[in-house]
Design a protein around this motif. Sequence first.
Motif, PDB file in Angstrom:
ATOM      1  N   UNK A 189      24.034  -2.802   0.668  1.00 29.26           N
ATOM      2  CA  UNK A 189      23.822  -3.890  -0.297  1.00 29.26           C
ATOM      3  C   UNK A 189      21.898  -3.729  -0.179  1.00 29.26           C
ATOM      4  N   UNK A 190      21.568  -3.941   0.782  1.00 25.83           N
ATOM      5  CA  UNK A 190      20.078  -4.040   0.742  1.00 25.83           C
ATOM      6  C   UNK A 190      19.674  -2.734   0.421  1.00 25.83           C
ATOM      7  N   UNK A 191      20.066  -1.648   0.892  1.00 24.14           N
ATOM      8  CA  UNK A 191      19.330  -0.233   0.441  1.00 24.14           C
ATOM      9  C   UNK A 191      19.781  -0.036  -1.159  1.00 24.14           C
ATOM     10  N   UNK A 192      20.662  -0.721  -1.622  1.00 25.11           N
ATOM     11  CA  UNK A 192      20.838  -0.761  -3.335  1.00 25.11           C
ATOM     12  C   UNK A 192      19.720  -1.333  -4.049  1.00 25.11           C
ATOM     13  N   UNK A 193      19.467  -2.549  -3.302  1.00 26.89           N
ATOM     14  CA  UNK A 193      18.410  -3.465  -3.799  1.00 26.89           C
ATOM     15  C   UNK A 193      16.962  -2.378  -3.674  1.00 26.89           C
ATOM     16  N   UNK A 194      16.663  -1.920  -2.674  1.00 25.40           N
ATOM     17  CA  UNK A 194      15.514  -1.280  -2.377  1.00 25.40           C
ATOM     18  C   UNK A 194      15.607  -0.071  -3.455  1.00 25.40           C
ATOM     19  N   UNK A 195      16.503   0.608  -3.689  1.00 26.59           N
ATOM     20  CA  UNK A 195      16.555   1.956  -4.449  1.00 26.59           C
ATOM     21  C   UNK A 195      16.174   1.225  -6.116  1.00 26.59           C
ATOM     22  N   UNK A 196      16.390   0.131  -6.060  1.00 25.37           N
ATOM     23  CA  UNK A 196      15.909  -0.508  -7.669  1.00 25.37           C
ATOM     24  C   UNK A 196      14.542  -1.152  -7.446  1.00 25.37           C
ATOM     25  N   UNK A 197      14.147  -1.970  -6.583  1.00 27.66           N
ATOM     26  CA  UNK A 197      13.185  -2.510  -6.444  1.00 27.66           C
ATOM     27  C   UNK A 197      11.820  -1.852  -5.789  1.00 27.66           C
ATOM     28  N   UNK A 198      12.120  -1.139  -4.782  1.00 28.44           N
ATOM     29  CA  UNK A 198      11.208  -0.289  -4.217  1.00 28.44           C
ATOM     30  C   UNK A 198      11.538   0.950  -3.367  1.00 28.44           C
ATOM     31  N   UNK A 226      10.203   3.790  -3.296  1.00 26.26           N
ATOM     32  CA  UNK A 226       9.428   4.431  -2.323  1.00 26.26           C
ATOM     33  C   UNK A 226       9.640   4.033  -0.645  1.00 26.26           C
ATOM     34  N   UNK A 227       9.947   3.040  -0.600  1.00 22.23           N
ATOM     35  CA  UNK A 227      10.120   2.574   0.906  1.00 22.23           C
ATOM     36  C   UNK A 227      11.609   3.525   1.273  1.00 22.23           C
ATOM     37  N   UNK A 228      12.544   3.632   0.506  1.00 24.21           N
ATOM     38  CA  UNK A 228      13.879   4.602   0.886  1.00 24.21           C
ATOM     39  C   UNK A 228      13.175   5.906   1.024  1.00 24.21           C
ATOM     40  N   UNK A 229      12.369   6.421   0.051  1.00 25.30           N
ATOM     41  CA  UNK A 229      12.125   7.744  -0.296  1.00 25.30           C
ATOM     42  C   UNK A 229      11.066   8.366   0.707  1.00 25.30           C
ATOM     43  N   UNK A 247      11.639  13.102   5.427  1.00 27.59           N
ATOM     44  CA  UNK A 247      11.386  13.013   4.152  1.00 27.59           C
ATOM     45  C   UNK A 247      12.687  12.833   3.194  1.00 27.59           C
ATOM     46  N   UNK A 248      12.630  11.936   2.113  1.00 31.31           N
ATOM     47  CA  UNK A 248      13.630  12.209   1.078  1.00 31.31           C
ATOM     48  C   UNK A 248      14.489  10.954   1.139  1.00 31.31           C
ATOM     49  N   UNK A 249      14.876  10.500  -0.168  1.00 34.37           N
ATOM     50  CA  UNK A 249      15.564   9.454  -0.463  1.00 34.37           C
ATOM     51  C   UNK A 249      17.127   9.237   0.433  1.00 34.37           C
ATOM     52  N   UNK A 266       1.394   8.185  11.696  1.00 37.13           N
ATOM     53  CA  UNK A 266       0.399   8.877  10.935  1.00 37.13           C
ATOM     54  C   UNK A 266       0.897   8.662   9.171  1.00 37.13           C
ATOM     55  N   UNK A 267       1.535   7.901   9.055  1.00 38.54           N
ATOM     56  CA  UNK A 267       2.072   7.598   7.532  1.00 38.54           C
ATOM     57  C   UNK A 267       0.880   7.204   6.689  1.00 38.54           C
ATOM     58  N   UNK A 268       0.643   7.729   5.580  1.00 34.06           N
ATOM     59  CA  UNK A 268      -0.729   7.585   5.024  1.00 34.06           C
ATOM     60  C   UNK A 268      -0.652   6.344   4.163  1.00 34.06           C
ATOM     61  N   UNK A 269       0.582   5.790   3.479  1.00 35.19           N
ATOM     62  CA  UNK A 269       0.736   4.729   2.928  1.00 35.19           C
ATOM     63  C   UNK A 269       1.196   3.505   3.715  1.00 35.19           C
ATOM     64  N   UNK A 270       0.797   3.571   5.168  1.00 34.71           N
ATOM     65  CA  UNK A 270       1.423   2.424   5.882  1.00 34.71           C
ATOM     66  C   UNK A 270       0.807   0.952   5.558  1.00 34.71           C
ATOM     67  N   UNK A 271       1.574   0.024   5.348  1.00 36.49           N
ATOM     68  CA  UNK A 271       1.043  -1.152   5.108  1.00 36.49           C
ATOM     69  C   UNK A 271       0.053  -1.842   6.311  1.00 36.49           C
TER      70      UNK A 271
END
Length: 157
Positions: free
Chosen positions: A33-42, A44-47, A57-59, A122-127
Amino acid sequence: MASETTTRTAERTETALEPWQAGTIGGIAGAIVFGAMMAIQTPEVLEAAIPALYGLEGGLVGMVVHVAHGAVIGVIFAAVLVATGRTDPGLATGGILGIAYGLVVWAVLAVVVMPIWLSAVGFEMAPAVPNIAVESLVGHAAYGLVLGVTYAVLERT
């Protein structure tokens, strides 16, 4: 005149599942359920972010890792319930406990641990820490709700 006293003892005879199994299934359901929400809202977090935790790498990989995390966190939920003697909550109590647990998971893992871990690999987009995102907060609450209700249902069948 003799009197008899009947004592009821609670036994787990109605379910074929152990608490850890109910926690695993609830955790998987909540993570989907949470993953489906992320796939729609964010997406890039899943991918990107979740797979990057493990150098991947990859969704699809992100969703698989996310669901695996959900299963493990669900087992921990069950362990906490067993340790506190709450192995058979009702639906409402299960939902409330699940939401509370989901919010604790968010505060510890999403807000603090994940950004530190992403920086360490080393993830470049680390928050930055703390990583406070409303979508993540709502998603973890939804995860917890589904986890808690599913756990309660499975422990009653």
